[in-house]
Motif scaffolding. Structure first.
Motif, mmCIF file in Angstrom:
data_model
loop_
_atom_site.group_PDB
_atom_site.id
_atom_site.type_symbol
_atom_site.label_atom_id
_atom_site.label_comp_id
_atom_site.label_asym_id
_atom_site.label_seq_id
_atom_site.Cartn_x
_atom_site.Cartn_y
_atom_site.Cartn_z
ATOM 1 N N LEU A 1 50.977 -11.039 -18.630
ATOM 2 C CA LEU A 1 51.908 -11.775 -17.970
ATOM 3 C C LEU A 1 52.319 -11.386 -16.743
ATOM 4 C CD1 LEU A 1 53.900 -12.840 -21.140
ATOM 5 C CD2 LEU A 1 51.661 -13.838 -20.042
ATOM 6 N N PHE A 2 52.255 -11.738 -15.992
ATOM 7 C CA PHE A 2 52.860 -11.279 -14.201
ATOM 8 C C PHE A 2 54.786 -11.548 -14.421
ATOM 9 C CE2 PHE A 2 54.088 -11.839 -9.959
ATOM 10 C CZ PHE A 2 53.451 -10.627 -9.109
ATOM 11 N N GLU A 3 54.923 -10.386 -14.079
ATOM 12 C CA GLU A 3 56.605 -10.492 -14.262
ATOM 13 C C GLU A 3 56.855 -11.148 -15.137
ATOM 14 O OE1 GLU A 3 57.673 -13.549 -11.711
ATOM 15 O OE2 GLU A 3 57.230 -12.362 -10.249
ATOM 16 N N ASP B 1 48.607 -8.297 -0.273
ATOM 17 C CA ASP B 1 48.774 -7.774 -1.233
ATOM 18 C C ASP B 1 47.866 -7.693 -2.770
ATOM 19 O OD1 ASP B 1 49.418 -5.443 0.530
ATOM 20 O OD2 ASP B 1 52.595 -5.179 -0.757
ATOM 21 N N HIS B 2 47.678 -9.556 -2.395
ATOM 22 C CA HIS B 2 47.024 -9.781 -3.825
ATOM 23 C C HIS B 2 45.946 -10.696 -3.515
ATOM 24 C CE1 HIS B 2 50.274 -8.738 -6.265
ATOM 25 N NE2 HIS B 2 51.019 -9.467 -5.364
ATOM 26 N N GLY B 3 44.396 -10.522 -4.142
ATOM 27 C CA GLY B 3 43.529 -11.668 -3.707
ATOM 28 C C GLY B 3 42.260 -11.190 -2.722
ATOM 29 N N HIS C 1 55.548 -2.855 2.510
ATOM 30 C CA HIS C 1 55.757 -4.460 3.144
ATOM 31 C C HIS C 1 56.463 -5.432 2.737
ATOM 32 C CE1 HIS C 1 52.822 -3.421 5.755
ATOM 33 N NE2 HIS C 1 53.212 -4.089 6.075
ATOM 34 N N HIS C 2 57.281 -5.159 0.479
ATOM 35 C CA HIS C 2 57.702 -5.040 0.008
ATOM 36 C C HIS C 2 57.669 -4.496 -1.775
ATOM 37 C CE1 HIS C 2 58.579 -9.017 -3.050
ATOM 38 N NE2 HIS C 2 57.160 -8.513 -3.258
ATOM 39 N N MET C 3 59.283 -4.915 -1.691
ATOM 40 C CA MET C 3 60.066 -3.951 -2.881
ATOM 41 C C MET C 3 59.839 -4.170 -4.260
ATOM 42 S SD MET C 3 61.527 -0.915 -2.521
ATOM 43 C CE MET C 3 61.747 -0.807 -3.564
ATOM 44 N N GLU C 4 58.938 -5.273 -4.598
ATOM 45 C CA GLU C 4 58.399 -5.754 -6.103
ATOM 46 C C GLU C 4 57.319 -4.664 -6.809
ATOM 47 O OE1 GLU C 4 57.133 -9.493 -6.858
ATOM 48 O OE2 GLU C 4 58.072 -9.291 -8.953
ATOM 49 N N PRO C 5 57.936 -3.930 -7.711
ATOM 50 C CA PRO C 5 57.660 -3.363 -8.853
ATOM 51 C C PRO C 5 56.363 -3.008 -8.814
ATOM 52 C CG PRO C 5 59.565 -3.154 -10.012
ATOM 53 C CD PRO C 5 58.943 -4.493 -8.688
ATOM 54 N N ASP C 6 55.425 -4.758 -8.413
ATOM 55 C CA ASP C 6 54.315 -4.196 -8.609
ATOM 56 C C ASP C 6 53.659 -3.879 -7.364
ATOM 57 O OD1 ASP C 6 55.276 -6.468 -7.185
ATOM 58 O OD2 ASP C 6 52.837 -8.257 -7.078
ATOM 59 N N HIS C 7 54.305 -3.472 -5.979
ATOM 60 C CA HIS C 7 53.760 -2.882 -4.699
ATOM 61 C C HIS C 7 54.080 -1.669 -4.536
ATOM 62 C CE1 HIS C 7 51.989 -6.111 -4.273
ATOM 63 N NE2 HIS C 7 52.525 -7.398 -4.254
ATOM 64 N N SER C 8 55.271 -1.534 -5.223
ATOM 65 C CA SER C 8 56.461 0.189 -5.222
ATOM 66 C C SER C 8 56.066 0.580 -5.756
ATOM 67 C CB SER C 8 57.311 -0.496 -4.563
ATOM 68 O OG SER C 8 58.539 -0.636 -5.977
ATOM 69 N N VAL D 1 59.923 -14.600 1.079
ATOM 70 C CA VAL D 1 58.303 -14.480 1.019
ATOM 71 C C VAL D 1 58.230 -13.169 0.868
ATOM 72 C CG1 VAL D 1 55.486 -14.615 1.552
ATOM 73 C CG2 VAL D 1 58.480 -15.988 2.610
ATOM 74 N N HIS D 2 58.347 -12.728 -0.533
ATOM 75 C CA HIS D 2 59.286 -12.870 -1.235
ATOM 76 C C HIS D 2 60.410 -13.025 -1.425
ATOM 77 C CE1 HIS D 2 58.128 -12.598 -6.367
ATOM 78 N NE2 HIS D 2 59.417 -14.215 -6.382
ATOM 79 N N TRP D 3 60.982 -11.413 -1.877
ATOM 80 C CA TRP D 3 61.797 -11.366 -1.955
ATOM 81 C C TRP D 3 62.861 -11.254 -0.219
ATOM 82 C CZ3 TRP D 3 61.755 -6.344 -5.648
ATOM 83 C CH2 TRP D 3 61.693 -6.849 -7.341
ATOM 84 N N GLN E 1 51.958 -8.887 3.023
ATOM 85 C CA GLN E 1 52.433 -8.855 1.522
ATOM 86 C C GLN E 1 51.843 -9.039 0.432
ATOM 87 O OE1 GLN E 1 55.710 -9.469 0.558
ATOM 88 N NE2 GLN E 1 55.611 -10.481 2.235
ATOM 89 N N ASP E 2 52.755 -10.289 -0.646
ATOM 90 C CA ASP E 2 52.703 -11.387 -0.767
ATOM 91 C C ASP E 2 51.790 -12.610 -0.229
ATOM 92 O OD1 ASP E 2 54.084 -9.548 -3.137
ATOM 93 O OD2 ASP E 2 55.225 -10.858 -3.492
ATOM 94 N N ALA E 3 52.930 -12.415 1.104
ATOM 95 C CA ALA E 3 51.837 -14.366 2.133
ATOM 96 C C ALA E 3 50.442 -14.296 1.705
ATOM 97 C CB ALA E 3 52.642 -13.807 2.781
ATOM 98 N N ARG F 1 47.982 -21.389 -8.246
ATOM 99 C CA ARG F 1 48.398 -21.714 -9.307
ATOM 100 C C ARG F 1 49.872 -20.058 -9.060
ATOM 101 N NH1 ARG F 1 48.923 -18.217 -14.428
ATOM 102 N NH2 ARG F 1 46.829 -16.989 -14.578
ATOM 103 N N TYR F 2 49.494 -18.968 -8.286
ATOM 104 C CA TYR F 2 49.912 -18.034 -8.276
ATOM 105 C C TYR F 2 51.416 -18.616 -7.071
ATOM 106 C CZ TYR F 2 51.761 -14.103 -4.955
ATOM 107 O OH TYR F 2 52.241 -12.890 -4.128
ATOM 108 N N TYR F 3 50.555 -18.892 -5.926
ATOM 109 C CA TYR F 3 51.291 -19.352 -5.164
ATOM 110 C C TYR F 3 52.700 -20.754 -5.523
ATOM 111 C CZ TYR F 3 54.090 -21.956 -1.595
ATOM 112 O OH TYR F 3 54.838 -22.644 -0.222
HETATM 113 FE FE1 FEO Z 1 56.573 -10.640 -4.659
HETATM 114 FE FE2 FEO Z 1 53.582 -9.157 -5.412
HETATM 115 O O1 FEO Z 1 55.389 -8.526 -5.528
#
Ligand code: FEO
Length: 398
Positions: free
Chosen positions: A24-26, A226-228, A80-87, A147-149, A166-168, A195-197
């Motif tokens: 499960l993401f997040e 950062d995804h896809g 670029h983005h601090m959400e832990p899936d990247h940091s 976009v996103h934080w 990053q997430d965009a 679905r991600y968006y």
């Molecule tokens: Fe907002 Fe892929 O993290």
């Protein structure tokens, strides 16, 4: 050592990882096809790592960094983005490359301290329009808050005309073969991108639209999210999709979502679906709320311009799963929705009343007639359903 790295051009390397372990993401959103955490390494006069990966992939990731650097030290790490899936791999990265200079904006620096207790006097704070020179390549930074934080930012290299976004422009799904848009079957990724968006950044669509307008001024030949997949052949395809999603430009179709304990509400859902088909609606999808995770339902409701919700009455209220879904819909702030409602009761009502109130509160275009039947649908109710289907078909085609 063998790694999954991919050379993108003479200076850029893909060093992301696939994650098929996280369910499960997040810890909320199912990852039926996994997810890729993309990261990029630039080897120029200076070396720079753009983003890291979730902590669970750190071993593979660091092996990729080491392998690609091939004995060179790491000069910069751009966050670029601090959400832990990247940091999440930053602490391990700092242990492996103690001389690296971290690059981010003022909010990034603050979050780095709060998440990882990393306080770095050497942190390079950048702001809108600042440029980091790497040699042939350089990175100009653009802030994309929410976009996103709040700290999210992107960077652009004018030499290769590449946007590190990053997430965009990202989506769910592992990169199961090639990493490039021209070497994959996009049909496999499109629904997971939507679905991600919708579930991850849909709430911030105003900010996404603003960011897209700003970035459209750049001459972009490649997008590295950062995804896809990495977009190098048909950049406009992903930009147009994000444009449509952020502006809530909907496709023609009707999503019917129902709850049903003993089949009465389901009977009506099937009948309305067939009636819509007879009215010439080609995209009709019917979902039992008890069998489908809400993330798929939210994505579908965001995509199409017709929505019909059906609920039995449960404790003088909507069916609990429908009630919960309706509450999620309220948070999505959807515009341009044509909504029909139907449902049942056996001794006291409440299900349909709740759905009608939801449609009115959210200022959807409520399509009449609203259908409410006692225990099971009868001939009059089916007649009303034909009327509803006719009116819905007309509304979504306008
Ligand atoms: Fe907002 Fe892929 O993290």
């Amino acid at each position: 050592m063998y790694t999954n790295n991919v050379k993108i051009n003479d200076h850029m390397y893909y060093i992301g990882v696939n994650d098929r372990l996280t369910q499960l993401f997040e810890n909320m959103w199912p990852l039926d096809h996994g997810i890729a955490y993309n990261a990029f390494l630039i080897k120029d006069e200076k070396t720079a790592l753009l983003d890291t990966v979730k902590e669970t992939g750190v071993e593979t990731f660091l092996a990729g960094v080491r392998d690609t650097l091939d004995g060179r030290d790491l000069d910069y790490h751009v966050i670029h983005h601090m959400e832990p899936d990247h940091s999440g791999s930053i602490p391990a990265l700092l242990a492996a490359y103690p001389n690296v200079q971290l690059v981010g904006n003022a909010k990034t620096k603050d979050m780095l301290m709060n998440f990882y207790e990393i306080s770095d006097d050497n942190f390079l704070v950048v702001k809108e329009g600042d440029t980091l020179d790497l040699g042939t390549m350089s990175l100009t930074f653009y802030m994309t808050p929410m976009v996103h934080w709040p700290e999210s930012m992107v960077s652009y290299d004018p030499h290769y005309k590449v946007l590190f976004s990053q997430d965009a422009f990202g989506g769910f799904g592992c990169l199961d073969g090639s990493i490039f848009d021209d070497e994959i079957n996009w049909d496999f990724y499109e629904s997971e991108t939507i679905r991600y968006y919708v579930n991850i950044i849909g709430k911030f669509s105003t900010q996404v639209a603003r960011a897209i307008q700003k970035l459209k001024a750049l001459d972009i030949e490649m997008i590295c999210p950062d995804h896809g997949p990495i977009w190098r052949n048909n950049v406009s395809k992903i930009v147009d999709l994000y444009d449509d999603l952020s502006s809530q430009k909907r496709r023609e179709g009707v999503i019917i979502i129902y709850g049903s304990m003993y089949g009465s509400t389901e009977k009506m859902a099937n009948f309305i679906g067939r009636a819509l088909g007879q009215e010439g609606v080609k995209n009709v999808r019917i979902y039992d709320i008890s069998r489908t995770h809400p993330s798929y339902l939210l994505a579908e409701t965001w995509t199409y311009n017709g929505l019909i919700l059906g609920s039995p009455t449960y404790n003088n209220d909507m069916f609990p799963l429908i009630k919960s879904f309706v509450s999620s819909l309220e948070g999505q702030k959807m515009k341009g929705v044509n909504m029909g409602v139907f449902g049942s009761y056996s001794w006291s009502g409440g299900g349909v009343k709740g759905l009608r109130a939801h449609a009115e509160d959210c200022k959807y275009n409520l399509i009449e007639p609203v259908i409410e039947f006692k225990s099971t649908p009868k001939a009059d109710d089916y007649e009303a359903a034909l009327e509803l289907a006719k009116a819905m078909a007309k509304a979504i085609k306008q």
